[in-house]
Design a protein around this motif. Structure first.
Motif, PDB file in Angstrom:
ATOM      1  N   GLY A 227     -23.858  60.630  37.941  1.00 38.55           N
ATOM      2  CA  GLY A 227     -22.738  60.192  37.108  1.00 38.55           C
ATOM      3  C   GLY A 227     -22.774  58.694  36.900  1.00 38.55           C
ATOM      4  N   ARG A 228     -21.730  58.198  36.256  1.00 34.78           N
ATOM      5  CA  ARG A 228     -21.669  56.769  35.918  1.00 34.78           C
ATOM      6  C   ARG A 228     -21.731  55.898  37.178  1.00 34.78           C
ATOM      7  NH1 ARG A 228     -18.020  55.497  31.032  1.00 34.78           N
ATOM      8  NH2 ARG A 228     -16.538  56.785  32.179  1.00 34.78           N
ATOM      9  N   GLY A 229     -21.293  56.456  38.309  1.00 33.11           N
ATOM     10  CA  GLY A 229     -21.325  55.700  39.565  1.00 33.11           C
ATOM     11  C   GLY A 229     -22.729  55.309  39.990  1.00 33.11           C
ATOM     12  N   ALA A 252     -26.788  65.395  34.363  1.00 35.07           N
ATOM     13  CA  ALA A 252     -25.999  64.161  34.243  1.00 35.07           C
ATOM     14  C   ALA A 252     -24.640  64.470  33.641  1.00 35.07           C
ATOM     15  CB  ALA A 252     -26.749  63.157  33.370  1.00 35.07           C
ATOM     16  N   THR A 253     -23.741  63.520  33.784  1.00 33.97           N
ATOM     17  CA  THR A 253     -22.447  63.661  33.119  1.00 33.97           C
ATOM     18  C   THR A 253     -22.576  63.125  31.691  1.00 33.97           C
ATOM     19  OG1 THR A 253     -21.722  61.449  33.758  1.00 33.97           O
ATOM     20  CG2 THR A 253     -21.201  63.246  35.292  1.00 33.97           C
ATOM     21  N   ARG A 254     -21.555  63.404  30.925  1.00 35.84           N
ATOM     22  CA  ARG A 254     -21.580  62.919  29.543  1.00 35.84           C
ATOM     23  C   ARG A 254     -21.547  61.388  29.495  1.00 35.84           C
ATOM     24  NH1 ARG A 254     -17.683  65.170  24.768  1.00 35.84           N
ATOM     25  NH2 ARG A 254     -17.460  63.254  23.615  1.00 35.84           N
ATOM     26  N   GLN A 271     -18.517  71.074  29.721  1.00 34.08           N
ATOM     27  CA  GLN A 271     -17.900  71.809  28.607  1.00 34.08           C
ATOM     28  C   GLN A 271     -18.709  71.678  27.326  1.00 34.08           C
ATOM     29  OE1 GLN A 271     -14.001  70.251  27.786  1.00 34.08           O
ATOM     30  NE2 GLN A 271     -13.806  71.437  25.913  1.00 34.08           N
ATOM     31  N   THR A 272     -19.181  70.478  27.041  1.00 34.13           N
ATOM     32  CA  THR A 272     -19.958  70.278  25.821  1.00 34.13           C
ATOM     33  C   THR A 272     -21.443  70.108  26.141  1.00 34.13           C
ATOM     34  OG1 THR A 272     -19.182  67.991  25.946  1.00 34.13           O
ATOM     35  CG2 THR A 272     -18.152  69.385  24.307  1.00 34.13           C
ATOM     36  N   GLY A 273     -21.823  70.483  27.343  1.00 35.10           N
ATOM     37  CA  GLY A 273     -23.228  70.445  27.740  1.00 35.10           C
ATOM     38  C   GLY A 273     -23.635  71.811  28.266  1.00 35.10           C
TER      39      GLY A 273
HETATM   40  P1  FAD Z   1     -16.669  58.346  35.727  1.00 35.41           P
HETATM   41  O1  FAD Z   1     -15.521  59.210  35.440  1.00 35.41           O
HETATM   42  O2  FAD Z   1     -16.619  56.916  35.311  1.00 35.41           O
HETATM   43  O3  FAD Z   1     -16.909  58.432  37.301  1.00 35.41           O
HETATM   44  C1  FAD Z   1     -17.816  57.663  38.026  1.00 35.41           C
HETATM   45  C2  FAD Z   1     -17.581  57.990  39.497  1.00 35.41           C
HETATM   46  O4  FAD Z   1     -18.557  57.313  40.251  1.00 35.41           O
HETATM   47  C3  FAD Z   1     -16.221  57.518  40.013  1.00 35.41           C
HETATM   48  O5  FAD Z   1     -15.569  58.616  40.626  1.00 35.41           O
HETATM   49  C4  FAD Z   1     -16.549  56.436  41.025  1.00 35.41           C
HETATM   50  O6  FAD Z   1     -15.710  56.467  42.156  1.00 35.41           O
HETATM   51  C5  FAD Z   1     -17.954  56.817  41.417  1.00 35.41           C
HETATM   52  N1  FAD Z   1     -18.772  55.686  41.847  1.00 35.41           N
HETATM   53  C6  FAD Z   1     -18.870  54.446  41.297  1.00 35.41           C
HETATM   54  N2  FAD Z   1     -19.786  53.707  41.957  1.00 35.41           N
HETATM   55  C7  FAD Z   1     -20.286  54.502  42.939  1.00 35.41           C
HETATM   56  C8  FAD Z   1     -21.252  54.317  43.946  1.00 35.41           C
HETATM   57  N3  FAD Z   1     -21.922  53.151  44.069  1.00 35.41           N
HETATM   58  N4  FAD Z   1     -21.495  55.339  44.797  1.00 35.41           N
HETATM   59  C9  FAD Z   1     -20.834  56.523  44.702  1.00 35.41           C
HETATM   60  N5  FAD Z   1     -19.900  56.747  43.758  1.00 35.41           N
HETATM   61  C10 FAD Z   1     -19.630  55.753  42.880  1.00 35.41           C
HETATM   62  N6  FAD Z   1     -18.219  65.069  30.627  1.00 35.41           N
HETATM   63  C11 FAD Z   1     -19.240  65.752  31.147  1.00 35.41           C
HETATM   64  O7  FAD Z   1     -19.788  65.383  32.180  1.00 35.41           O
HETATM   65  N7  FAD Z   1     -19.719  66.868  30.506  1.00 35.41           N
HETATM   66  C12 FAD Z   1     -19.173  67.346  29.383  1.00 35.41           C
HETATM   67  O8  FAD Z   1     -19.657  68.356  28.851  1.00 35.41           O
HETATM   68  C13 FAD Z   1     -18.079  66.645  28.826  1.00 35.41           C
HETATM   69  N8  FAD Z   1     -17.475  67.108  27.712  1.00 35.41           N
HETATM   70  C14 FAD Z   1     -16.378  66.444  27.240  1.00 35.41           C
HETATM   71  C15 FAD Z   1     -15.694  66.955  26.134  1.00 35.41           C
HETATM   72  C16 FAD Z   1     -14.580  66.322  25.666  1.00 35.41           C
HETATM   73  C17 FAD Z   1     -13.863  66.906  24.492  1.00 35.41           C
HETATM   74  C18 FAD Z   1     -14.107  65.145  26.292  1.00 35.41           C
HETATM   75  C19 FAD Z   1     -12.876  64.446  25.807  1.00 35.41           C
HETATM   76  C20 FAD Z   1     -14.773  64.635  27.377  1.00 35.41           C
HETATM   77  C21 FAD Z   1     -15.912  65.257  27.869  1.00 35.41           C
HETATM   78  N9  FAD Z   1     -16.601  64.772  28.971  1.00 35.41           N
HETATM   79  C22 FAD Z   1     -17.629  65.484  29.492  1.00 35.41           C
HETATM   80  C23 FAD Z   1     -16.286  63.449  29.559  1.00 35.41           C
HETATM   81  C24 FAD Z   1     -15.431  63.532  30.800  1.00 35.41           C
HETATM   82  O9  FAD Z   1     -14.064  63.540  30.453  1.00 35.41           O
HETATM   83  C25 FAD Z   1     -15.686  62.309  31.713  1.00 35.41           C
HETATM   84  O10 FAD Z   1     -15.456  61.142  30.979  1.00 35.41           O
HETATM   85  C26 FAD Z   1     -17.092  62.253  32.290  1.00 35.41           C
HETATM   86  O11 FAD Z   1     -17.450  63.479  32.876  1.00 35.41           O
HETATM   87  C27 FAD Z   1     -17.120  61.171  33.357  1.00 35.41           C
HETATM   88  O12 FAD Z   1     -18.418  60.991  33.811  1.00 35.41           O
HETATM   89  P2  FAD Z   1     -18.716  60.339  35.205  1.00 35.41           P
HETATM   90  O13 FAD Z   1     -18.135  61.176  36.294  1.00 35.41           O
HETATM   91  O14 FAD Z   1     -20.154  60.039  35.242  1.00 35.41           O
HETATM   92  O15 FAD Z   1     -18.008  58.906  35.115  1.00 35.41           O
END
Ligand code: FAD
Length: 336
Positions: A227-229, A252-254, A271-273
């Motif tokens: 993920g973004r982290g 990966a996440t979106r 959901q969209t992947g």
């Molecule tokens: P973030 O939410 O930014 O989370 C990053 C996490 O990393 C945080 O919890 C943080 O605490 C942690 N972190 C940061 N640094 C570190 C570190 N050094 N070590 C450990 N942890 C750390 N998302 C999907 O994934 N798939 C989909 O299919 C999808 N479809 C979507 C459809 C719609 C209509 C919408 C509106 C959104 C969709 N999303 C989808 C996006 C979803 O809402 C989130 O924005 C996305 O999943 C967040 O990705 P993330 O967890 O990588 O990032």
């Protein structure tokens, strides 16, 4: 919640499978059946009645052979043309409509892959039938369950229209077993009249993403997702190293996919992947947004590594490690 569709006139109960005949759209790459397609075969058998397979492709004899080795299939309908090497919704729909006219199937079914998700909506529109997408359970030939609200609720519905058009969630059905021997299934050739005018879309090219010998994300028993982290492309290599150590696929996440330059968008889970159901899912720096969880919640074991103890992923995780991923993953690799 029980929903009953009311479009298309009176609801008619179909209590026996006597009139059921299904056309199953074959998802393939002109050489082999797609691995997720085997779940759609199981689903088509659950409907009862006769099952026919529809293969559109080019130089796809080996696919037809594979279809012939599946038991209980009454016929394989084959349309072959260079234009069907990469079938689009526009090229497939007239063929499917012609097959439907000829054979009057009660059900048309595809797996809920990019193939089915592309073709089925257009087919539904042309046949003036509302398809039921992403079916996870078949209770009777007109009675289905599908998730909605990003998998947070299940809708149970009965369909009154004919033909019933469905896409099947591959992770919700067992894969049908392959046989080694050929069965006496009939092969019907269909003529393909290449469209003479522009049809709205044209296949240009396809780039198969480099997986570096890793397993396919949709079917891998172990998946490591970043993920973004995790941060940058450079840091994402830790996710890939962990995956390679475990013989896992990389997801990966979106947020990561949208960032660009880290991993291609076919790695997106959610959901969209891709919807996945591995034995083991490890999410590294993934927050656990509902749209991501919609794609992983059927995993047997969910492991999360996140530095924030309040991260929502811990609500669905079987094992959670509150740690900085960039320290924890190298340590984990060392131990492994
Ligand atoms: P973030 O939410 O930014 O989370 C990053 C996490 O990393 C945080 O919890 C943080 O605490 C942690 N972190 C940061 N640094 C570190 C570190 N050094 N070590 C450990 N942890 C750390 N998302 C999907 O994934 N798939 C989909 O299919 C999808 N479809 C979507 C459809 C719609 C209509 C919408 C509106 C959104 C969709 N999303 C989808 C996006 C979803 O809402 C989130 O924005 C996305 O999943 C967040 O990705 P993330 O967890 O990588 O990032």
């Amino acid at each position: 919640t029980r929903f009953q569709r009311t479009t298309g006139g009176l609801w008619r109960s179909l209590s026996s499978t006597a009139g059921v005949s299904t056309m199953l759209l074959v998802d393939h790459d002109n050489k082999h059946l797609s691995p997720t397609f085997f779940s759609a075969i199981t689903a088509s058998k659950k409907l009862g009645g006769e099952v026919s397979m529809f293969v559109a492709g080019h130089k796809c004899d080996s696919v037809v052979e594979e279809c012939l080795s599946i038991d209980g299939i009454s016929k394989v309908i084959v349309a072959s043309d260079v234009l069907l090497e990469h079938p689009t919704a526009e090229t497939m729909t007239p063929l499917l409509v012609a097959a439907q006219k000829q054979f009057s199937f009660s059900h048309i079914l595809s797996n809920h892959s990019s193939f089915g998700k592309n073709i089925i909506p257009r087919l539904g529109a042309v046949l003036d039938v509302q398809p039921v997408a992403d079916v996870v359970e078949i209770r009777a030939e007109n009675h289905f369950v599908r998730p909605f609200y990003a998998g947070n609720a299940l809708m149970e519905l009965k369909v009154s229209e004919k033909p019933v058009i469905l896409t099947i969630r591959p992770t919700a059905f067992e894969k049908h077993a392959k046989l080694d021997e050929k069965k006496g299934t009939v092969v019907e050739k269909m003529d393909f009249d290449a469209p003479k005018e522009a049809i709205g879309s044209e296949f240009v090219s396809m780039k198969v993403p480099e997986k570096g010998g890793r397993p396919d994300l949709s079917t891998a028993p172990i998946v490591v997702a970043g993920g973004r982290g995790v941060g940058s492309r450079e840091k994402f290599e830790w996710v890939e190293k962990l995956a390679d150590k475990l013989g896992a696929a990389v997801g990966a996440t979106r947020a990561v996919v949208d960032a660009g330059g880290i991993i291609s968008n076919d790695a997106q889970i959610g959901q969209t992947g891709k919807i996945i159901a591995p034995e083991l899912y490890i999410g590294v720096g993934v927050s656990g947004a509902i749209q991501h969880v919609a794609g992983i919640k059927d995993s047997k074991v969910i492991v999360a590594i996140n530095k924030d103890p309040e991260a929502p992923i811990f609500q669905v995780a079987d094992f959670g490690l509150v740690a900085d991923a960039l320290k924890a993953v190298p340590e984990l690799l060392e131990k492994l």
